[in-house]
Design a protein around this motif. Structure first.
Motif, PDB file in Angstrom:
ATOM      1  N   PHE A  16       0.986  -1.099  -0.155  1.00  0.00           N
ATOM      2  CA  PHE A  16       0.027  -0.104  -0.012  1.00  0.00           C
ATOM      3  C   PHE A  16       1.013   1.120  -0.055  1.00  0.00           C
ATOM      4  CE2 PHE A  16      -2.834  -3.178   1.977  1.00  0.00           C
ATOM      5  CZ  PHE A  16      -3.860  -2.959   1.528  1.00  0.00           C
ATOM      6  N   HIS A  17       0.304   2.283  -0.577  1.00  0.00           N
ATOM      7  CA  HIS A  17       1.244   3.632  -0.789  1.00  0.00           C
ATOM      8  C   HIS A  17       0.568   4.371   0.212  1.00  0.00           C
ATOM      9  CE1 HIS A  17       3.815   1.846  -3.910  1.00  0.00           C
ATOM     10  NE2 HIS A  17       2.626   1.417  -4.602  1.00  0.00           N
ATOM     11  N   THR A  18       1.254   4.770   1.292  1.00  0.00           N
ATOM     12  CA  THR A  18       0.503   5.790   2.116  1.00  0.00           C
ATOM     13  C   THR A  18       1.418   6.820   2.622  1.00  0.00           C
ATOM     14  OG1 THR A  18       1.726   4.825   3.999  1.00  0.00           O
ATOM     15  CG2 THR A  18      -0.335   3.616   3.519  1.00  0.00           C
ATOM     16  N   PHE A  19       0.569   7.849   3.239  1.00  0.00           N
ATOM     17  CA  PHE A  19       1.590   9.065   3.410  1.00  0.00           C
ATOM     18  C   PHE A  19       2.817   8.688   3.836  1.00  0.00           C
ATOM     19  CE2 PHE A  19       1.886  12.569   6.652  1.00  0.00           C
ATOM     20  CZ  PHE A  19       2.132  13.589   5.984  1.00  0.00           C
ATOM     21  N   SER A  20       2.920   7.605   4.924  1.00  0.00           N
ATOM     22  CA  SER A  20       4.218   7.450   5.642  1.00  0.00           C
ATOM     23  C   SER A  20       5.198   6.573   4.930  1.00  0.00           C
ATOM     24  CB  SER A  20       3.790   6.742   6.884  1.00  0.00           C
ATOM     25  OG  SER A  20       2.565   6.756   7.310  1.00  0.00           O
ATOM     26  N   GLY A  21       4.653   6.148   3.768  1.00  0.00           N
ATOM     27  CA  GLY A  21       5.479   5.190   2.885  1.00  0.00           C
ATOM     28  C   GLY A  21       4.956   4.064   2.304  1.00  0.00           C
ATOM     29  N   GLU A  22       5.784   3.182   1.766  1.00  0.00           N
ATOM     30  CA  GLU A  22       5.200   1.748   1.317  1.00  0.00           C
ATOM     31  C   GLU A  22       5.123   0.823   2.160  1.00  0.00           C
ATOM     32  OE1 GLU A  22       7.485   0.310  -2.061  1.00  0.00           O
ATOM     33  OE2 GLU A  22       6.525  -1.872  -1.811  1.00  0.00           O
ATOM     34  N   VAL A  23       3.790   0.518   2.638  1.00  0.00           N
ATOM     35  CA  VAL A  23       3.321  -0.584   3.358  1.00  0.00           C
ATOM     36  C   VAL A  23       3.267  -1.876   2.861  1.00  0.00           C
ATOM     37  CG1 VAL A  23       1.609  -1.595   5.013  1.00  0.00           C
ATOM     38  CG2 VAL A  23       1.771   0.836   4.911  1.00  0.00           C
ATOM     39  N   LYS A  24       4.340  -2.729   3.273  1.00  0.00           N
ATOM     40  CA  LYS A  24       4.613  -4.061   2.366  1.00  0.00           C
ATOM     41  C   LYS A  24       3.700  -5.129   3.162  1.00  0.00           C
ATOM     42  CE  LYS A  24       9.312  -2.711   1.001  1.00  0.00           C
ATOM     43  NZ  LYS A  24       9.404  -1.383   1.948  1.00  0.00           N
ATOM     44  N   ALA A  25       2.648  -5.005   2.898  1.00  0.00           N
ATOM     45  CA  ALA A  25       1.495  -5.849   3.724  1.00  0.00           C
ATOM     46  C   ALA A  25       1.548  -7.420   3.436  1.00  0.00           C
ATOM     47  CB  ALA A  25       0.060  -5.301   3.378  1.00  0.00           C
ATOM     48  N   ILE A  26       1.859  -7.715   2.278  1.00  0.00           N
ATOM     49  CA  ILE A  26       1.906  -9.269   1.824  1.00  0.00           C
ATOM     50  C   ILE A  26       3.389  -9.349   1.175  1.00  0.00           C
ATOM     51  CG2 ILE A  26       1.105 -11.111   0.595  1.00  0.00           C
ATOM     52  CD1 ILE A  26      -0.669  -9.983   2.859  1.00  0.00           C
ATOM     53  N   ARG A  27       4.217 -10.437   1.701  1.00  0.00           N
ATOM     54  CA  ARG A  27       5.385 -10.614   1.357  1.00  0.00           C
ATOM     55  C   ARG A  27       5.822 -11.966   1.075  1.00  0.00           C
ATOM     56  NH1 ARG A  27       9.260  -9.115   5.279  1.00  0.00           N
ATOM     57  NH2 ARG A  27       7.859 -10.035   6.957  1.00  0.00           N
ATOM     58  N   GLY A  28       5.114 -12.281  -0.090  1.00  0.00           N
ATOM     59  CA  GLY A  28       5.499 -13.511  -0.588  1.00  0.00           C
ATOM     60  C   GLY A  28       4.706 -14.693  -0.038  1.00  0.00           C
ATOM     61  N   VAL A  29       3.264 -14.715  -0.301  1.00  0.00           N
ATOM     62  CA  VAL A  29       2.386 -15.653   0.113  1.00  0.00           C
ATOM     63  C   VAL A  29       1.958 -16.645  -0.841  1.00  0.00           C
ATOM     64  CG1 VAL A  29      -0.013 -16.018   0.969  1.00  0.00           C
ATOM     65  CG2 VAL A  29       1.332 -14.333   2.117  1.00  0.00           C
ATOM     66  N   SER A  30       2.068 -17.945  -0.684  1.00  0.00           N
ATOM     67  CA  SER A  30       1.741 -18.937  -1.465  1.00  0.00           C
ATOM     68  C   SER A  30       0.889 -20.055  -0.919  1.00  0.00           C
ATOM     69  CB  SER A  30       3.064 -19.607  -2.013  1.00  0.00           C
ATOM     70  OG  SER A  30       3.887 -18.614  -2.603  1.00  0.00           O
ATOM     71  N   PHE A  31      -0.118 -20.288  -1.362  1.00  0.00           N
ATOM     72  CA  PHE A  31      -1.100 -21.410  -0.977  1.00  0.00           C
ATOM     73  C   PHE A  31      -1.802 -21.957  -1.958  1.00  0.00           C
ATOM     74  CE2 PHE A  31      -3.341 -18.077   0.062  1.00  0.00           C
ATOM     75  CZ  PHE A  31      -4.727 -18.330  -0.363  1.00  0.00           C
ATOM     76  N   ASP A  32      -2.286 -23.424  -1.812  1.00  0.00           N
ATOM     77  CA  ASP A  32      -3.327 -24.158  -2.582  1.00  0.00           C
ATOM     78  C   ASP A  32      -4.522 -24.053  -1.940  1.00  0.00           C
ATOM     79  OD1 ASP A  32      -1.461 -24.300  -4.612  1.00  0.00           O
ATOM     80  OD2 ASP A  32      -0.644 -26.188  -3.984  1.00  0.00           O
ATOM     81  N   LEU A  33      -5.923 -24.038  -2.639  1.00  0.00           N
ATOM     82  CA  LEU A  33      -6.950 -24.433  -2.155  1.00  0.00           C
ATOM     83  C   LEU A  33      -7.524 -25.517  -2.695  1.00  0.00           C
ATOM     84  CD1 LEU A  33      -9.019 -23.430  -0.004  1.00  0.00           C
ATOM     85  CD2 LEU A  33     -10.155 -22.214  -2.033  1.00  0.00           C
ATOM     86  N   PHE A  34      -7.821 -26.632  -2.245  1.00  0.00           N
ATOM     87  CA  PHE A  34      -8.378 -27.819  -2.859  1.00  0.00           C
ATOM     88  C   PHE A  34      -9.694 -27.918  -2.850  1.00  0.00           C
ATOM     89  CE2 PHE A  34      -4.319 -29.218  -0.840  1.00  0.00           C
ATOM     90  CZ  PHE A  34      -3.543 -29.559  -1.882  1.00  0.00           C
ATOM     91  N   LYS A  35     -10.482 -28.508  -3.845  1.00  0.00           N
ATOM     92  CA  LYS A  35     -11.675 -28.598  -3.904  1.00  0.00           C
ATOM     93  C   LYS A  35     -12.780 -29.130  -2.725  1.00  0.00           C
ATOM     94  CE  LYS A  35     -15.280 -29.316  -7.553  1.00  0.00           C
ATOM     95  NZ  LYS A  35     -15.786 -28.182  -7.447  1.00  0.00           N
ATOM     96  N   GLY A  36     -13.533 -28.378  -2.295  1.00  0.00           N
ATOM     97  CA  GLY A  36     -13.964 -29.203  -1.200  1.00  0.00           C
ATOM     98  C   GLY A  36     -13.506 -28.911   0.108  1.00  0.00           C
ATOM     99  N   GLU A  37     -12.509 -28.295   0.496  1.00  0.00           N
ATOM    100  CA  GLU A  37     -11.825 -28.345   1.719  1.00  0.00           C
ATOM    101  C   GLU A  37     -12.179 -26.930   2.338  1.00  0.00           C
ATOM    102  OE1 GLU A  37      -7.710 -28.072   2.072  1.00  0.00           O
ATOM    103  OE2 GLU A  37      -7.398 -26.476   0.640  1.00  0.00           O
ATOM    104  N   THR A  38     -12.025 -27.182   3.614  1.00  0.00           N
ATOM    105  CA  THR A  38     -11.713 -25.610   4.424  1.00  0.00           C
ATOM    106  C   THR A  38     -10.446 -25.439   4.784  1.00  0.00           C
ATOM    107  OG1 THR A  38     -14.402 -26.185   5.005  1.00  0.00           O
ATOM    108  CG2 THR A  38     -12.823 -24.592   6.656  1.00  0.00           C
ATOM    109  N   LEU A  39      -9.913 -24.149   4.463  1.00  0.00           N
ATOM    110  CA  LEU A  39      -8.631 -23.695   4.601  1.00  0.00           C
ATOM    111  C   LEU A  39      -9.093 -22.640   5.881  1.00  0.00           C
ATOM    112  CD1 LEU A  39      -5.607 -23.602   4.272  1.00  0.00           C
ATOM    113  CD2 LEU A  39      -6.036 -22.073   2.738  1.00  0.00           C
ATOM    114  N   ALA A  40      -8.398 -22.877   6.978  1.00  0.00           N
ATOM    115  CA  ALA A  40      -8.643 -21.682   7.869  1.00  0.00           C
ATOM    116  C   ALA A  40      -7.196 -20.903   7.882  1.00  0.00           C
ATOM    117  CB  ALA A  40      -8.843 -22.057   9.311  1.00  0.00           C
ATOM    118  N   ILE A  41      -7.481 -19.557   7.940  1.00  0.00           N
ATOM    119  CA  ILE A  41      -6.287 -18.762   8.160  1.00  0.00           C
ATOM    120  C   ILE A  41      -6.272 -17.932   9.307  1.00  0.00           C
ATOM    121  CG2 ILE A  41      -4.816 -16.763   6.937  1.00  0.00           C
ATOM    122  CD1 ILE A  41      -6.125 -17.104   4.228  1.00  0.00           C
ATOM    123  N   VAL A  42      -5.320 -18.140  10.188  1.00  0.00           N
ATOM    124  CA  VAL A  42      -5.202 -17.596  11.567  1.00  0.00           C
ATOM    125  C   VAL A  42      -4.097 -16.700  11.521  1.00  0.00           C
ATOM    126  CG1 VAL A  42      -6.527 -19.500  12.413  1.00  0.00           C
ATOM    127  CG2 VAL A  42      -3.993 -19.236  12.644  1.00  0.00           C
TER     128      VAL A  42
END
Ligand SMILES: Nc1ncnc2c1ncn2[C@@H]1O[C@H](COP(=O)(O)OP(=O)(O)OP(=O)(O)O)[C@@H](O)[C@H]1O
Ligand SMILES: Nc1ncnc2c1ncn2[C@@H]1O[C@H](COP(=O)(O)OP(=O)(O)OP(=O)(O)O)[C@@H](O)[C@H]1O
Ligand SMILES: [Mg+2]
Ligand SMILES: [Mg+2]
Lengths: 370, 313
Positions: A16-42
Motif C-alpha cells: 500500500f502506498h501511504t502518506f508514511s511510505g510503502e506498507v509491504k502488507a503481503i510478502r511472498g504468500v503462496s498456498f493452494d486451495l483444494f476442491k471441497g476443503e476448508t482452509l482456515a487462516i489464522v
C-alpha cells in the motif's frame, strides 16, 4: 482424495502506498486451495489475512494498493490479469466473500430484502417473485426470526450479529465454488455460530464448495478446518492439517498463539500474551520477522529469512528451529500438553522436520543469539 | 468482599423499538440488575437479544421506554444541566461493537483518540496532548507512527484497539465494552483483557463487558448475566454460572462453546434450547428468583423449587 486444486496463490506480494511510505502488507504468500476443503487462516491482527483474500476478489482499494508480483490462479485463469468485467462475473457468482465488517458490505439506505434479492435477480436471472421466496428462505436458514417483517427493515434496525447473518445469506445465495469468509461468526453467539457453521458445512457437502475461513477463534478453527495456515507479518509461517497445527505446531509464533488462549479453568493469573509489537511493515526486518519477539531467537534469525521446512507431506513451517543443526528447544507447556495428548490418542509420536527440497540447504552455522 | 458499593442500579429497564406497530421489538424488556463499583459484569446471550441496546440505553444513547438507570445515586435519564451531562459523558464511556462505523473516517488517528481529551480539556498543551495519545497507542499495542494514519488504513483488530484507546483517553470510571475483543487475535485479546484488568485494579474502573467468547467472559467477569429475547434469564457469579447453569438457555449456550481441540470438536454434542419446553401454565408467574445467594434465574415457582433442590448438594 482432495487433489484438485481450485485456487493457487503463488508468491503474492502486495503493498500500500501511504502518506508514511510503502506498507509491504503481503510478502511472498503462496498456498493452494483444494476442491471441497476448508482452509482456515489464522494469525496476528494486521498480518495480512484480509488483504490476501481481498486480493483474490480483486477488491483492494485501487488508488493506493499495488500487487507487486505473484499469481492467483482460479481454474487455471490468473485473476490478477482479468479485465474488470470478467472479474465482476466471477465475483458473487463463482467466488463470494463474507466481509469482516458487515456494515461496510451492506447499503445503509436500502432495505435488507432488496439487498439480498438484487444479486439473485442480476446474477441468477431469477424473477422478482422467485428471488423474494429465496430471500425469505435464506433468512430463515441463517436464523433470522420473522423474515417477512425483517426484509422491509434497514441495516441499522438489525443487531450486529443479525447484520452479519444477512451478509452470510447474501454470500450463500449463489452457491459459490469458493466461499471466502472473513471473521463470519465473530459477531455471533456460540449457539447461532454453531448453526451457521453447520450451514456452511452442509453447503460444502452439497455442492463441494471450497472455503477459506479467517478467524481468531481457535475453537471455531478446530471445528471447521481441514487445514490451517498461520500468518505473521505478511507471510504464511506455518501450514498443515488441523491436527498438525493444533497438536504438533512448530513455529514459535504458533506456540505463542496457542499459549495465549484461556481455557475454561484459567482463573486469576494473568493471561499469556506474546510480548513485543508486530513488525513495522513500512520497513520489514531482515531475517525472520518474528525474531524480535521470539524467546528462542538465534543469530541466523536476524540475518536470513527462514525457508519452509517440511515436517510432513502436509505440514510446513518457516522457522530456523527446524534446521537439523539448530539446538533442541522445549516448546511452552501448553504446546507440550497438546503433543502428549495427541501422542496418547494416536500412538504415533510427532515427527521431526527436514529441509524442504529446493530450498536453501546451506547456511552459516547457527549460534545461540542473545 | 465486605461492603460493596452499588455504582449502577438498573431497574425495570425497557427499550422498545417501533412501539405499538406490527414490527415492534422489545429489545430490552423489564431488565433489572446492579453493577458494583470496581467489578466486571459480563453480559452474554443470543445475537439480537438486546445486549447492545441495554448498553446503549444505560449510557443514554437511547431514551428508555421505561425504567430507571441510577448512576452513583443520580438518575441518568432524568433532566440535567449541560455541565452535568458533560461530566456524565466523561465518566461513562462505551467501546462500540462495530469499530469501522464508529470511527470518523476523515480524522487522523491522533485526532480520533484526542477528541475526548479536547472536549474535556484534559491536556494543557499540544505536547501534552500528543504525549497522551502516544501513551494510549502504546497501551493498546499500537505505536506512535500510527498516529498520523486514517482509520481505513488499519486492519479490523487495529481499529478495535483505536476504539479502546479513545474510550480510555478521558479517564472514565465506568466503561461499557461491547464486544471489545472479538475482532482481535488471541494474543492481543489476552493483552487487552490483561490491560482492562490492570486498569480495573489500578484505577478502580468498573465494566459492563458484552461478549460472545464465553471463556474470555468467564475469565474477566466477576458476575455474568445471560440474556434471551430482551429478558435477563440468569445472573450469577462467574464460576457459579459455569459450574451450575440452571436455565436451559444458559445450558445450551455453554454446550456450544467450541473447544480449540479438533479431536473433541469432531464428536461435539450440543444441547438446543426450545422456549416452548418450559410449558408454562397460563396463571404461573415467571419471575427473576434467587435460587442460591447471588444466583438468579427467570423461572416459575415450580422450576424454582426444582432448581433449589438441584443446587443443594
Ligand atoms: N487501505 C490500506 N492502506 C494502507 N494500509 C493498509 C490498508 N489496508 C490494510 N493495510 C495494512 O495492511 C496490513 C494487513 O492488513 P489486513 O487487513 O490484511 O490484516 P488482518 O490480518 O486481516 O488483520 P485483522 O485480524 O486485524 O483483521 C496491516 O498492517 C494494515 O495496516
Ligand atoms: N434502531 C433500531 N430500530 C429498530 N430495531 C432495533 C434497533 N436497534 C436494535 N433493534 C432490534 O433490537 C433487538 C436487539 O438488538 P441489539 O443490537 O441490542 O442485540 P445484541 O444482543 O447486541 O445482538 P448482537 O450480539 O447480535 O450484537 C434486535 O431485534 C434488533 O433488530
Ligand atoms: Mg482482517
Ligand atoms: Mg450487539
Amino acid at each position: 482424495m482432495k487433489v484438485e486444486k481450485i485456487l493457487q496463490v503463488k508468491d503474492l506480494n502486495i503493498s500500500f502506498h501511504t502518506f508514511s511510505g510503502e506498507v509491504k502488507a503481503i510478502r511472498g504468500v503462496s498456498f493452494d486451495l483444494f476442491k471441497g476443503e476448508t482452509l482456515a487462516i489464522v494469525g496476528e491482527s494486521g498480518s495480512g489475512k484480509s488483504v490476501t483474500t481481498k486480493s483474490i476478489m480483486r477488491l483492494l482499494p485501487e488508488h493506493n494498493s499495488e500487487i507487486k508480483s505473484g499469481e492467483i490462479l482460479f481454474n487455471g485463469k490468473d485473476l490478477t490479469k482479468l479485465k474488470d468485467k470478467e472479474m465482476q462475473k466471477i465475483r458473487g457468482h463463482d467466488i463470494s466473500m463474507i466481509f469482516q465488517d458487515p456494515m461496510t458490505s451492506l447499503n445503509p439506505t436500502m432495505k435488507i430484502g432488496n439487498q439480498i434479492m438484487e444479486p439473485l435477480i442480476k446474477h441468477q436471472n431469477m424473477s422478482r417473485h422467485a428471488a423474494k421466496e429465496r430471500t425469505l428462505d435464506l433468512l430463515k436458514l441463517v436464523g433470522i426470526p420473522k423474515p417477512e417483517i425483517r426484509i422491509n427493515q434497514y441495516p441499522h434496525q438489525f443487531s450486529g450479529g443479525m447484520r452479519q447473518r444477512v451478509v452470510i445469506a447474501i454470500a450463500l445465495a449463489c452457491n459459490p465454488q469458493i466461499l471466502i469468509a472473513d471473521e463470519p461468526t465473530t459477531a455471533l453467539d456460540v449457539t447461532i455460530q454453531a448453526q451457521i457453521l453447520e450451514l456452511m458445512k452442509d453447503l460444502q457437502k452439497k455442492i463441494d464448495t471450497s472455503i477459506i475461513f479467517i478467524t481468531h477463534d481457535l475453537g471455531v478453527v478446530a471445528n471447521v478446518a481441514d487445514r490451517v495456515a498461520v500468518m505473521y507479518g505478511g507471510k504464511i509461517v506455518e501450514i498443515g492439517t488441523a491436527d498438525e497445527i493444533f497438536y504438533n505446531p512448530q513455529h514459535p509464533y504458533t506456540w505463542g498463539l496457542i499459549s495465549s488462549m484461556p481455557d475454561m479453568d484459567t482463573d486469576d493469573e494473568e493471561l499469556f500474551s506474546i510480548p513485543g509489537t508486530p513488525p513495522d511493515l513500512l520497513d520489514p526486518p531482515k531475517g525472520d520477522a518474528f525474531a524480535a519477539r521470539n524467546p528462542f531467537v538465534m543469530k541466523i534469525d536476524l540475518e536470513l529469512e527462514p525457508p519452509f521446512f517440511k515436517v510432513s507431506d502436509t505440514h510446513y513451517a518457516a522457522t530456523w528451529l527446524l534446521h537439523p543443526d539448530a539446538p533442541k528447544v522445549e516448546p511452552p507447556d501448553a504446546v507440550k500438553r497438546r503433543q502428549n495428548q495427541f501422542n496418547g490418542l494416536t500412538g504415533v509420536s510427532v515427527g521431526t522436520a527436514s529441509l524442504e527440497k529446493g530450498s536453501q540447504s546451506q547456511f552459516p552455522g547457527i549460534k545461540e543469539g542473545k | 468482599m465486605a461492603e460493596r458499593k452499588k455504582l449502577l442500579e438498573i431497574k425495570n429497564l425497557k427499550q422498545y423499538f417501533n412501539e405499538g406497530k406490527l414490527n415492534e421489538v422489545k429489545a430490552v424488556d423489564t431488565v433489572s440488575f446492579d453493577i458494583y463499583k470496581g467489578e466486571v459484569m459480563g453480559l452474554v446471550g443470543e445475537s439480537g437479544c438486546g445486549k447492545s441496546t441495554t448498553g446503549r440505553t444505560i449510557i443514554r444513547l437511547y431514551d428508555a421506554t421505561g425504567g430507571e438507570v441510577i448512576y452513583d445515586g443520580v438518575n441518568v435519564h432524568g433532566k440535567k444541566s449541560k455541565k452535568q451531562l458533560k461530566e456524565f459523558n466523561r465518566k461513562m464511556q462505551m467501546i462500540f461493537q462495530d469499530p469501522y462505523a464508529s470511527l470518523n473516517p476523515r480524522l487522523k488517528i491522533a485526532d480520533v483518540i484526542a477528541e475526548g481529551i479536547d472536549i474535556h480539556g484534559l491536556a494543557k498543551s499540544k505536547e501534552e496532548r500528543m504525549e497522551q495519545v502516544y501513551e494510549l497507542l502504546e497501551t493498546v499495542g499500537l505505536n506512535k507512527e500510527h498516529a498520523t494514519r486514517y482509520p481505513h488504513e488499519f486492519s479490523g483488530g487495529q481499529r478495535q484497539r483505536i476504539g479502546i484507546a479513545r474510550a480510555l483517553a478521558v479517564q472514565p470510571e465506568f466503561i461499557i465494552a461491547d464486544e471489545p475483543i472479538s475482532a482481535l487475535d488471541v494474543s492481543i485479546q489476552a493483552q487487552v483483557v490483561n490491560l482492562m484488568k490492570k486498569l480495573q485494579k489500578e484505577k478502580d474502573l468498573t465494566y459492563l463487558f458484552i461478549a460472545h467468547d464465553l471463556s474470555m467472559v468467564k475469565y474477566i467477569s466477576d458476575r455474568i448475566g445471560v440474556m434471551y429475547f430482551g429478558k435477563m434469564v440468569e445472573l450469577a457469579p462467574a464460576d457459579e454460572l459455569y459450574r451450575n447453569p440452571l436455565h436451559p438457555y444458559t445450558q445450551s449456550l455453554l454446550s456450544a462453546i467450541p473447544a480449540p481441540d479438533p479431536i473433541s470438536e469432531r464428536s461435539r454434542r450440543r444441547k438446543s434450547y426450545d422456549p416452548a419446553s418450559h410449558n408454562y401454565g397460563g396463571n404461573e408467574s415467571i419471575e427473576f428468583r434467587e435460587v442460591t445467594p447471588g444466583h438468579f434465574v427467570l423461572c416459575s415457582e415450580k422450576e424454582f423449587n426444582q432448581y433449589k433442590a438441584q443446587s443443594n448438594h
